[in-house]
Design a protein around this motif. Structure first.
Motif, short mmCIF file in Angstrom:
data_model
loop_
_atom_site.label_atom_id
_atom_site.label_comp_id
_atom_site.label_asym_id
_atom_site.label_seq_id
_atom_site.Cartn_x
_atom_site.Cartn_y
_atom_site.Cartn_z
N ILE A 102 0.84 -1.20 0.00
CA ILE A 102 0.00 0.00 0.00
C ILE A 102 0.87 1.25 0.00
O ILE A 102 0.67 2.16 -0.79
N ARG A 103 1.87 1.27 0.88
CA ARG A 103 2.75 2.44 0.95
C ARG A 103 3.52 2.63 -0.36
O ARG A 103 3.63 3.73 -0.87
N GLU A 104 4.04 1.53 -0.87
CA GLU A 104 4.80 1.59 -2.12
C GLU A 104 3.92 2.13 -3.26
O GLU A 104 4.35 2.97 -4.05
N THR A 105 2.69 1.67 -3.34
CA THR A 105 1.77 2.11 -4.39
C THR A 105 1.44 3.59 -4.23
O THR A 105 1.48 4.35 -5.20
N ASN A 106 1.13 4.03 -3.01
CA ASN A 106 0.81 5.44 -2.79
C ASN A 106 2.02 6.34 -3.07
O ASN A 106 1.86 7.45 -3.58
N LYS A 107 3.21 5.86 -2.76
CA LYS A 107 4.42 6.64 -3.06
C LYS A 107 4.56 6.81 -4.57
O LYS A 107 4.82 7.91 -5.06
N LYS A 108 4.38 5.72 -5.32
CA LYS A 108 4.50 5.78 -6.78
C LYS A 108 3.43 6.71 -7.37
O LYS A 108 3.70 7.45 -8.31
N ILE A 109 2.23 6.67 -6.82
CA ILE A 109 1.16 7.54 -7.30
C ILE A 109 1.53 9.00 -7.02
O ILE A 109 1.31 9.87 -7.87
N SER A 110 2.11 9.28 -5.85
CA SER A 110 2.56 10.64 -5.54
C SER A 110 3.56 11.11 -6.58
O SER A 110 3.45 12.23 -7.11
N GLN A 111 4.53 10.27 -6.90
CA GLN A 111 5.55 10.63 -7.89
C GLN A 111 4.92 10.87 -9.26
O GLN A 111 5.27 11.82 -9.97
N PRO A 155 2.84 19.42 -13.48
CA PRO A 155 4.02 20.21 -13.10
C PRO A 155 3.70 21.59 -12.53
O PRO A 155 4.53 22.16 -11.83
N HIS A 156 2.52 22.13 -12.81
CA HIS A 156 2.17 23.45 -12.29
C HIS A 156 1.30 23.37 -11.03
O HIS A 156 0.86 24.40 -10.52
N ALA A 157 1.07 22.18 -10.55
CA ALA A 157 0.27 22.00 -9.34
C ALA A 157 1.14 22.27 -8.11
O ALA A 157 2.37 22.17 -8.16
N TYR A 158 0.48 22.62 -7.02
CA TYR A 158 1.17 22.80 -5.75
C TYR A 158 0.78 21.63 -4.86
O TYR A 158 -0.38 21.47 -4.47
N PHE A 159 1.74 20.76 -4.60
CA PHE A 159 1.52 19.59 -3.75
C PHE A 159 2.08 19.87 -2.36
O PHE A 159 3.19 20.38 -2.23
N TRP A 160 1.31 19.50 -1.36
CA TRP A 160 1.76 19.68 0.02
C TRP A 160 1.20 18.54 0.86
O TRP A 160 0.28 17.83 0.46
N GLY A 207 9.21 17.68 -4.76
CA GLY A 207 8.00 18.17 -5.40
C GLY A 207 6.83 18.39 -4.45
O GLY A 207 5.75 18.79 -4.88
N VAL A 208 7.05 18.14 -3.15
CA VAL A 208 5.98 18.30 -2.16
C VAL A 208 6.46 19.24 -1.05
O VAL A 208 7.53 19.04 -0.49
#
Length: 168
Positions: free
Chosen positions: A88-97, A104-109, A120-121
């Motif tokens: 689950i963690r690995e999948t969510n990390k990949k989705i974040s990336q 590219p113009h979004a603001y992630f936090w 990028g966060v």
């Protein structure tokens, strides 16, 4: 983000308990010129009924454990030490990336410890205003009223900066 709708023509598509997979689906269905995206814990399970199963316990256990620790430093250590039997963690990390690359113009936090050094966060723990790390009264989204007010003002700066750079 509903505070922002008082000053800007914005639509909040956030849902409580969303995983990064749910966030990705929502962004795909709701295109926008500017996106402010609060990424979630890598332990979160999707709200989609076909995905949400017995692994849901991981999220509940982790959330309870972090709140009991009442410390950002201990929370970071706890998250780093957890086994990920369902990836689950690995999948969510990949989705974040993937989200960061696709928008590219979004603001992630995020306020979750996983993002402290995540490219990028913007990591915004607001340790003293966050019910995950301190014994405080939550007014919404894990933050006290003061924490939510800080986020509101910070997001206004992000929006205004974007408008100056891209639209004016």
């Amino acid at each position: 983000m509903t505070w922002l709708s008082k000053e800007y023509n914005v639509t909040c598509v956030a849902q409580c308990g969303f995983s990064n997979w749910d966030i990705a689906r929502t962004l795909k269905r709701n295109p926008s010129r500017i996106v402010l995206c609060n990424l979630t814990s890598w332990a979160r399970i999707s709200q989609h009924p076909k995905i949400r199963d017995h692994s849901m316990n991981l999220v509940q256990q982790e959330g309870e454990a972090i709140r009991e620790l009442q410390s950002l430093e201990l929370a970071k250590q706890y998250v780093a030490s957890q086994h990920d039997p369902f990836k689950i963690r690995e999948t969510n990390k990949k989705i974040s990336q993937r989200l960061i690359a696709q928008y590219p113009h979004a603001y992630f936090w995020s306020s979750f410890p996983e993002y402290e050094h995540f490219s990028g966060v913007s990591w915004i723990p607001l340790e003293r205003e966050n019910d995950m790390y301190a014994s405080v009264k939550c007014a919404g989204c894990h933050f006290t009223y003061q924490g939510n007010e800080w986020i509101f003002n910070h997001m206004k700066q992000v929006i205004n900066s974007y408008l100056v750079q891209h639209l004016l």
